[in-house]
Design a protein around this motif. Structure first.
Motif, PDB file in Angstrom:
ATOM      1  N   ASN A 254       0.809  -1.217   0.000  1.00  0.00           N
ATOM      2  CA  ASN A 254       0.000   0.000   0.000  1.00  0.00           C
ATOM      3  C   ASN A 254       0.844   1.269   0.000  1.00  0.00           C
ATOM      4  OD1 ASN A 254      -2.407  -1.314  -0.147  1.00  0.00           O
ATOM      5  ND2 ASN A 254      -2.944  -1.100   2.004  1.00  0.00           N
ATOM      6  N   ALA A 255       1.892   1.281   0.823  1.00  0.00           N
ATOM      7  CA  ALA A 255       2.746   2.466   0.880  1.00  0.00           C
ATOM      8  C   ALA A 255       3.432   2.722  -0.457  1.00  0.00           C
ATOM      9  CB  ALA A 255       3.783   2.308   1.985  1.00  0.00           C
ATOM     10  N   LEU A 256       3.879   1.647  -1.123  1.00  0.00           N
ATOM     11  CA  LEU A 256       4.516   1.802  -2.431  1.00  0.00           C
ATOM     12  C   LEU A 256       3.524   2.298  -3.479  1.00  0.00           C
ATOM     13  CD1 LEU A 256       6.692  -1.447  -2.510  1.00  0.00           C
ATOM     14  CD2 LEU A 256       7.429   0.877  -1.966  1.00  0.00           C
ATOM     15  N   ILE A 257       2.301   1.759  -3.440  1.00  0.00           N
ATOM     16  CA  ILE A 257       1.299   2.169  -4.424  1.00  0.00           C
ATOM     17  C   ILE A 257       0.928   3.629  -4.234  1.00  0.00           C
ATOM     18  CG2 ILE A 257      -1.055   1.763  -5.232  1.00  0.00           C
ATOM     19  CD1 ILE A 257      -0.692  -1.167  -4.392  1.00  0.00           C
ATOM     20  N   TYR A 258       0.725   4.040  -2.989  1.00  0.00           N
ATOM     21  CA  TYR A 258       0.424   5.448  -2.722  1.00  0.00           C
ATOM     22  C   TYR A 258       1.589   6.343  -3.139  1.00  0.00           C
ATOM     23  CZ  TYR A 258      -3.958   4.834  -0.175  1.00  0.00           C
ATOM     24  OH  TYR A 258      -5.255   4.566   0.162  1.00  0.00           O
ATOM     25  N   GLY A 259       2.815   5.883  -2.885  1.00  0.00           N
ATOM     26  CA  GLY A 259       3.983   6.690  -3.243  1.00  0.00           C
ATOM     27  C   GLY A 259       4.130   6.865  -4.740  1.00  0.00           C
ATOM     28  N   ILE A 260       3.737   5.852  -5.518  1.00  0.00           N
ATOM     29  CA  ILE A 260       3.864   5.932  -6.971  1.00  0.00           C
ATOM     30  C   ILE A 260       2.717   6.717  -7.592  1.00  0.00           C
ATOM     31  CG2 ILE A 260       3.886   4.560  -9.096  1.00  0.00           C
ATOM     32  CD1 ILE A 260       5.308   2.352  -7.509  1.00  0.00           C
ATOM     33  N   CYS A 261       1.494   6.497  -7.112  1.00  0.00           N
ATOM     34  CA  CYS A 261       0.306   7.049  -7.768  1.00  0.00           C
ATOM     35  C   CYS A 261      -0.176   8.364  -7.176  1.00  0.00           C
ATOM     36  CB  CYS A 261      -0.835   6.030  -7.717  1.00  0.00           C
ATOM     37  SG  CYS A 261      -0.472   4.458  -8.547  1.00  0.00           S
ATOM     38  N   ASP A 262       0.111   8.623  -5.899  1.00  0.00           N
ATOM     39  CA  ASP A 262      -0.414   9.811  -5.232  1.00  0.00           C
ATOM     40  C   ASP A 262       0.705  10.842  -5.086  1.00  0.00           C
ATOM     41  OD1 ASP A 262      -1.607  11.726  -3.628  1.00  0.00           O
ATOM     42  OD2 ASP A 262      -2.714  10.255  -2.447  1.00  0.00           O
ATOM     43  N   LEU A 263       0.613  11.931  -5.849  1.00  0.00           N
ATOM     44  CA  LEU A 263       1.662  12.954  -5.816  1.00  0.00           C
ATOM     45  C   LEU A 263       1.714  13.641  -4.456  1.00  0.00           C
ATOM     46  CD1 LEU A 263       1.109  14.568  -9.340  1.00  0.00           C
ATOM     47  CD2 LEU A 263       2.807  12.863  -8.677  1.00  0.00           C
ATOM     48  N   THR A 264       0.555  13.917  -3.863  1.00  0.00           N
ATOM     49  CA  THR A 264       0.521  14.581  -2.560  1.00  0.00           C
ATOM     50  C   THR A 264       1.181  13.716  -1.494  1.00  0.00           C
ATOM     51  OG1 THR A 264      -1.552  15.657  -3.192  1.00  0.00           O
ATOM     52  CG2 THR A 264      -0.988  15.647  -0.847  1.00  0.00           C
ATOM     53  N   PHE A 265       0.884  12.424  -1.490  1.00  0.00           N
ATOM     54  CA  PHE A 265       1.495  11.510  -0.526  1.00  0.00           C
ATOM     55  C   PHE A 265       3.010  11.485  -0.694  1.00  0.00           C
ATOM     56  CE2 PHE A 265       3.005   7.268   0.644  1.00  0.00           C
ATOM     57  CZ  PHE A 265       2.497   7.134   1.918  1.00  0.00           C
ATOM     58  N   ARG A 266       3.469  11.441  -1.941  1.00  0.00           N
ATOM     59  CA  ARG A 266       4.907  11.402  -2.200  1.00  0.00           C
ATOM     60  C   ARG A 266       5.595  12.683  -1.734  1.00  0.00           C
ATOM     61  NH1 ARG A 266       4.646   9.629  -7.044  1.00  0.00           N
ATOM     62  NH2 ARG A 266       5.030  11.483  -8.306  1.00  0.00           N
ATOM     63  N   HIS A 267       4.992  13.826  -2.017  1.00  0.00           N
ATOM     64  CA  HIS A 267       5.587  15.095  -1.589  1.00  0.00           C
ATOM     65  C   HIS A 267       5.610  15.222  -0.072  1.00  0.00           C
ATOM     66  CE1 HIS A 267       4.445  16.897  -5.769  1.00  0.00           C
ATOM     67  NE2 HIS A 267       5.550  16.179  -5.813  1.00  0.00           N
ATOM     68  N   LYS A 268       4.538  14.759   0.588  1.00  0.00           N
ATOM     69  CA  LYS A 268       4.497  14.824   2.050  1.00  0.00           C
ATOM     70  C   LYS A 268       5.563  13.917   2.664  1.00  0.00           C
ATOM     71  CE  LYS A 268       1.036  17.666   2.724  1.00  0.00           C
ATOM     72  NZ  LYS A 268       1.192  18.952   3.451  1.00  0.00           N
ATOM     73  N   CYS A 269       5.770  12.754   2.069  1.00  0.00           N
ATOM     74  CA  CYS A 269       6.811  11.856   2.565  1.00  0.00           C
ATOM     75  C   CYS A 269       8.192  12.477   2.406  1.00  0.00           C
ATOM     76  CB  CYS A 269       6.740  10.522   1.820  1.00  0.00           C
ATOM     77  SG  CYS A 269       5.339   9.486   2.274  1.00  0.00           S
ATOM     78  N   LYS A 270       8.439  13.095   1.263  1.00  0.00           N
ATOM     79  CA  LYS A 270       9.739  13.727   1.036  1.00  0.00           C
ATOM     80  C   LYS A 270       9.978  14.862   2.026  1.00  0.00           C
ATOM     81  CE  LYS A 270      10.129  12.715  -3.909  1.00  0.00           C
ATOM     82  NZ  LYS A 270      10.186  13.302  -5.280  1.00  0.00           N
ATOM     83  N   SER A 271       8.962  15.691   2.230  1.00  0.00           N
ATOM     84  CA  SER A 271       9.117  16.803   3.171  1.00  0.00           C
ATOM     85  C   SER A 271       9.315  16.301   4.597  1.00  0.00           C
ATOM     86  CB  SER A 271       7.898  17.727   3.101  1.00  0.00           C
ATOM     87  OG  SER A 271       6.710  17.033   3.454  1.00  0.00           O
ATOM     88  N   SER A 272       8.628  15.212   4.963  1.00  0.00           N
ATOM     89  CA  SER A 272       8.786  14.651   6.300  1.00  0.00           C
ATOM     90  C   SER A 272      10.182  14.076   6.494  1.00  0.00           C
ATOM     91  CB  SER A 272       7.728  13.564   6.531  1.00  0.00           C
ATOM     92  OG  SER A 272       7.880  12.963   7.792  1.00  0.00           O
ATOM     93  N   ILE A 273      10.697  13.387   5.472  1.00  0.00           N
ATOM     94  CA  ILE A 273      12.053  12.824   5.564  1.00  0.00           C
ATOM     95  C   ILE A 273      13.095  13.939   5.686  1.00  0.00           C
ATOM     96  CG2 ILE A 273      13.806  11.520   4.306  1.00  0.00           C
ATOM     97  CD1 ILE A 273      11.519   9.816   3.154  1.00  0.00           C
TER      98      ILE A 273
END
Length: 283
Positions: A255-274
């Motif tokens: 699920n985390a990989l799918i959200y990271g690939i398909c959801d731009l907002t999720f990916r950007h939030k993860c990058k900013s959090s890291i």
């Protein structure tokens, strides 16, 4: 999503109703998973060495010979089939509606293109008619001089328009002007053939859910229906059995990989959090 796409003018789920549904889902999930916490425990398995037993975290020895593991597995199979049926039916209806919209847009674009072709055809027919009329006038001696004078004035007017157009383009280039306007009649309407990104993401998540739980539930039924064959499995067969028995972990891990690939907002939030956490560790 089904109601938004297939029943856009009907009632829709409000924010309050969504909170109620989420609460019901959480409570139901907790109640449905409670029997698993009760039945599961330490399962003893004999080893090739006499008197030495290994232990596995699965159905507890106290419940192995009872009917409750079978009832629990049957209940989860019914839930799985109900969820899969609902998902497949709703996404099939959603896909059919999206395909219908795509075809309607394509048909509209084709009609616009046919209208443009018809307009060009009429223009060509009108030009040919004028050419035939001009030929008739040329053959007529009485209008030859008038025609010559008219053509001469038309050439001068055309040359004047070309000169003024070139001058205007030159002045626009000097002043940093914009590009010349495009002819909208030449642009064709391209139908949107692809589904929405969020819809595709949810379809992938649903497919992973089905693929992840189907081997697990199938092997549970196999274990209950044919225990003799299960006991006779060799080392390779037992390894494959245990691997696919835990295939449900795929659903949580993917699920985390799918959200990271398909959801731009999720990916950007993860990058900013890291980045934020890395900066905190550095400081």
């Amino acid at each position: 999503r089904y109601r938004k796409v297939c029943v856009p003018f009907g009632w829709q789920i409000s924010a309050r109703q969504a909170k109620v549904i989420a609460t019901v889902v959480v409570i139901s999930s907790f109640l449905f998973s409670t029997p698993v916490a009760i039945i599961n425990g330490r399962f003893s398995r004999p080893t090739p060495r006499p008197g030495l037993y290994g232990h596995e975290c699965t159905v507890d020895d106290a419940y192995v010979e009872t009917i409750w593991p079978l009832v629990n597995s049957a209940w989860f199979i019914l839930l799985f089939l109900g969820n899969c049926s609902t998902i497949v039916v709703l996404y099939s209806l959603l896909g059919a509606r999206a395909l219908g919209h795509s075809r309607a847009i394509g048909k509209s674009g084709e009609e616009n293109g046919n209208a443009d072709k018809m307009s060009k055809s009429n223009s060509m027919c009108h030009s040919r008619k004028i050419s035939r009329d001009n030929s008739f006038l040329r053959k007529n001696r009485k209008f030859r001089e008038t025609l010559t004078d008219t053509l001469s004035r038309a050439r001068k007017s055309k040359a004047l328009r070309k000169s003024s157009s070139a001058s205007a383009l030159k002045d626009g280039a000097k002043g940093g002007g914009s590009d010349p306007p495009k002819d909208d009649t030449k642009t064709s309407i391209k139908p949107k053939r692809s589904l929405n990104r969020t819809t595709v993401m949810l379809i992938i998540i649903s497919a992973v859910y089905i693929v992840g739980f189907l081997p697990h539930l199938t092997l549970l039924v196999y274990f209950k229906m044919k225990p003799e064959e299960y006991q006779g499995l060799g080392s390779v067969g037992l390894s494959v059995y245990n691997l696919f028995l835990r295939s449900y972990f795929l659903n949580s891990a993917a699920n985390a990989l799918i959200y990271g690939i398909c959801d731009l907002t999720f990916r950007h939030k993860c990058k900013s959090s890291i980045r934020k956490n890395c900066s905190c560790f550095k400081s």
